[in-house]
Design a protein around this motif. Structure first.
Motif, short mmCIF file in Angstrom:
data_model
loop_
_atom_site.label_atom_id
_atom_site.label_comp_id
_atom_site.label_asym_id
_atom_site.label_seq_id
_atom_site.Cartn_x
_atom_site.Cartn_y
_atom_site.Cartn_z
N SER A 1 0.84 -1.19 0.00
CA SER A 1 0.00 0.00 0.00
C SER A 1 0.87 1.24 0.00
O SER A 1 2.06 1.18 0.34
CB SER A 1 -0.95 0.02 1.21
N MET B 1 -3.82 3.59 -0.37
CA MET B 1 -4.24 2.89 -1.58
C MET B 1 -3.47 1.57 -1.67
O MET B 1 -2.23 1.57 -1.68
CB MET B 1 -3.99 3.73 -2.83
N TYR C 1 -2.19 -1.98 -3.39
CA TYR C 1 -1.87 -2.42 -4.75
C TYR C 1 -1.19 -3.79 -4.71
O TYR C 1 -0.60 -4.17 -3.69
CB TYR C 1 -1.00 -1.40 -5.49
N ALA D 1 -8.10 -4.52 -8.40
CA ALA D 1 -6.80 -4.90 -8.94
C ALA D 1 -6.74 -6.35 -9.40
O ALA D 1 -6.04 -6.69 -10.35
CB ALA D 1 -5.73 -4.66 -7.87
N PRO E 1 -3.28 -1.28 -8.74
CA PRO E 1 -3.90 -0.71 -7.54
C PRO E 1 -5.39 -0.99 -7.44
O PRO E 1 -6.08 -1.17 -8.45
CB PRO E 1 -3.66 0.80 -7.72
N SER F 1 -8.38 -0.86 -0.50
CA SER F 1 -8.00 0.53 -0.24
C SER F 1 -8.97 1.20 0.73
O SER F 1 -10.10 0.76 0.91
CB SER F 1 -7.96 1.32 -1.55
N LEU G 1 1.61 6.81 -6.39
CA LEU G 1 1.97 5.39 -6.59
C LEU G 1 3.18 5.27 -7.50
O LEU G 1 4.11 4.50 -7.21
CB LEU G 1 0.78 4.64 -7.18
#
Length: 290
Positions: A8, A20, A22, A44, A63, A71, A92
């Protein structure tokens, strides 16, 4: 590497900080990075097959856009809009790159709109882009329908009921095996403390859609075309043959403007191709490794 790592990154919005999540596939030292971003109600995990196939050439980063999946949810649902998503993606990309080499981008639907906005910026990190069944034309009726759909607090007594619902609303994805449909459902259904099942996203995602007016839609569409016309990176445009979101006329106009992408149409599919099928993955791989 055949399995991803879950990570994240801390992002900011006018309402505060949020994380967020990922998934990262491939060699963590690989400086060739592919960012894959999903549609408005997906996650994702949609890119597991594509990421696995591309991880020999790229470090693939997928993500969960804020408000979805693993998230965080935003404190102010009015911020579930493209500019906020672009800001999160810049954060990101700063996390997963050294800053100079840039990234390749694969965006499905909403993920493609984020890609258009990001690729249009001066000094954009996007070096190569796949737009999956999306363009700069916005349909007010379709946007209102999306707002109504994602704002419903739907619950299912069993996973099987939820999976049947996901399969029904996802019919435009085209033919899939039972195992693929099961995965598409498992990726977006979450069991609640009371044992029921619900979709994975914040119902507040509907707020910006419901706030749309015809004048605002026209303004946003003009901005999207301006952004699209500013893109210069090599681009591939993919369209589902029966797409109700990206018309053939719009797709053909896109091939004459902006990055002037090649157009590939997927037979027997609406909105949007899932890129779970080997023949679809081959289309992306050919472009992204060319």
């Amino acid at each position: 590497m055949s399995e991803p790592k879950l990570k994240s990154v801390l992002c900011s919005s006018p309402a505060g900080l949020h994380r967020m999540a990922y998934k990262e596939w491939g060699d963590p030292a690989n400086t060739n990075v592919l960012v894959c971003v999903h549609g408005v109600t997906r996650v994702a995990d949609d890119f597991d097959a594509l990421a696995r196939a591309m991880s020999d050439r790229y470090r693939v980063v997928c993500p969960d856009v804020v408000g979805r999946g693993r998230s965080d949810r935003l404190r102010d649902p009015a911020l579930y809009v493209i500019p906020q998503y672009v800001a999160d993606m810049v954060t990101l990309i700063a996390r997963v790159t050294a800053g100079d080499e840039g990234v390749a981008w694969f965006g499905t639907s909403m993920g493609g709109l984020i890609g258009i906005a990001l690729a249009s910026l001066p000094d954009s990190p996007v070096r190569r882009m796949v737009l999956n069944d999306i363009g700069p034309v916005l349909d007010p009726v379709a946007l209102a329908r999306i707002g109504d759909y994602i704002g419903q607090a739907i619950r299912f007594a069993t996973f099987a009921e939820g999976a049947a619902y996901v399969r029904m609303v996802s019919t435009p994805f085209g033919p899939h095996s039972d195992a693929q449909w099961d995965k598409l459902a498992r990726d977006v259904l979450v069991q609640q403390p009371d044992g029921q099942w619900a979709l994975h996203y914040d119902l507040g995602l509907a707020q910006p859609f419901k706030a749309m007016t015809p004048a605002k839609v026209a303004q946003d569409e003009a901005r999207l075309w301006a952004a699209y016309d500013a893109i210069r990176c090599p681009t591939l445009l993919v369209r589902g043959e029966h797409s109700n979101l990206l018309s053939r006329a719009t797709a053909e106009e896109m091939t004459r403007r902006g990055p002037k992408p090649a157009l590939r149409e997927i037979a027997g599919v609406g909105h949007a191709p899932t890129f779970l099928q080997p023949e679809q993955i081959a289309i992306a791989r050919e472009f992204l490794t060319g």
